[in-house]
Design an enzyme around this catalytic site. Structure first.
Site, short mmCIF file in Angstrom:
data_model
loop_
_atom_site.label_atom_id
_atom_site.label_comp_id
_atom_site.label_asym_id
_atom_site.label_seq_id
_atom_site.Cartn_x
_atom_site.Cartn_y
_atom_site.Cartn_z
CB ALA A 57 -0.92 0.01 1.22
CB SER A 60 -2.33 9.46 -2.41
OG SER A 60 -3.03 8.28 -2.73
CB THR A 264 -7.53 -6.52 -4.84
OG1 THR A 264 -6.50 -6.26 -3.87
CG2 THR A 264 -7.13 -5.90 -6.18
#
Length: 270
Positions: A57, A60, A264
């Protein structure tokens, strides 16, 4: 982008984003100034670039978080006046008067954006950070606990981190007598506005393969979702906004190309 907007402190980072018009709203600028990115990014916290946080992960880049918040802002600020209501730099605050804000941050990761969102929704608002990896849910809680303001938000229940499949949205009953239940299908027939279901704003921080119907169903009327979606060829991703008006009509708009990690299933445990 990073060389133009990076800084050596949180204040300098935010000022650079402001100067380069990546933050354009004063309320958004104030919210970002309240949340020190160093509590959430493990290295180079004031660089305007995405960074790994473990478990495949990332957090951002700050300019992407800024754009997400500005896009959702009319649906984040408390709606306290009947009829038309504006705010500093916001032509119209959109929502039902007096209904507490409910915001879902899917793929909350480090917890940084979850905290920024909580600075905008008012004293009665609730922001839920949703992660499919338990370790990342715990990371968000730990990071928020590093500041006095973050601890207060967690202790009050105004920010909650949860583990779940973001493609299905989120719903939970009242965790304590003093804290409201949140999420689930948007339902304006609840006995009190504290308990109305759905979300005023949904932010998705990972790329979906489609605009999942359950997320649209959980969007309030009115409400807005900010979501990256893979194109049909699976080689490109684009930010979409999904708006639901007061009558429940849906409007979708494709904004710009991006690159996100995929939304996902959680990785299988060994």
């Amino acid at each position: 982008m990073a060389w133009r907007c990076s800084g050596t402190s949180n204040e300098e980072l935010v000022e650079q984003l402001w100067r380069n018009k990546l933050i354009t709203n004063p309320l958004v600028k104030a919210a970002f100034l309240k949340v020190d990115r160093a509590n959430y990014a493990p290295s180079f916290p004031y660089e305007d670039s995405p960074q790994p946080i473990g478990h495949d992960a990332t957090i951002s880049a700050p300019h992407m978080h800024a754009n997400a918040v500005e896009t959702l802002l009319p649906f984040l600020l408390p709606k306290v006046e009947e009829g038309h209501q504006s705010a500093e730099g916001v032509r119209k605050v959109i929502g039902k008067t007096g209904r507490p804000r409910r915001v879902l941050d899917i793929g909350s990761g480090s917890g940084y954006l979850t905290h920024v969102l909580a600075e905008l929704v008012g004293e009665t608002g609730v922001v839920v950070g949703l992660e499919h990896i338990p370790e990342l849910k715990e990371l968000g809680e730990r990071n928020m606990s590093k500041s006095k303001e973050g601890r207060a938000l967690l202790e009050s229940g105004r920010v909650r981190f949860r583990v779940g499949d973001g493609r299905k949205g989120w719903s939970e009953p009242s965790p304590t007598d003093a804290q409201p239940g949140v999420g689930g299908p948007a339902d304006a027939s609840a006995p009190t506005r504290q308990e109305e279901g759905g979300w005023d704003a949904i932010h998705v921080g990972a790329a979906a393969v489609e605009l999942h119907d359950e997320l649209v169903r959980q969007l309030r009327s009115p409400g807005r979702m900010f979501i990256p979606v893979e194109d049909a060829n699976r080689f490109e991703q684009y930010i979409w906004t999904v708006d639901k008006d007061e009558e429940g009509n849906i409007r979708k708009e494709k904004l710009y190309g991006v690159r996100y990690v995929p939304l996902t299933d959680a990785p299988k445990r060994k």
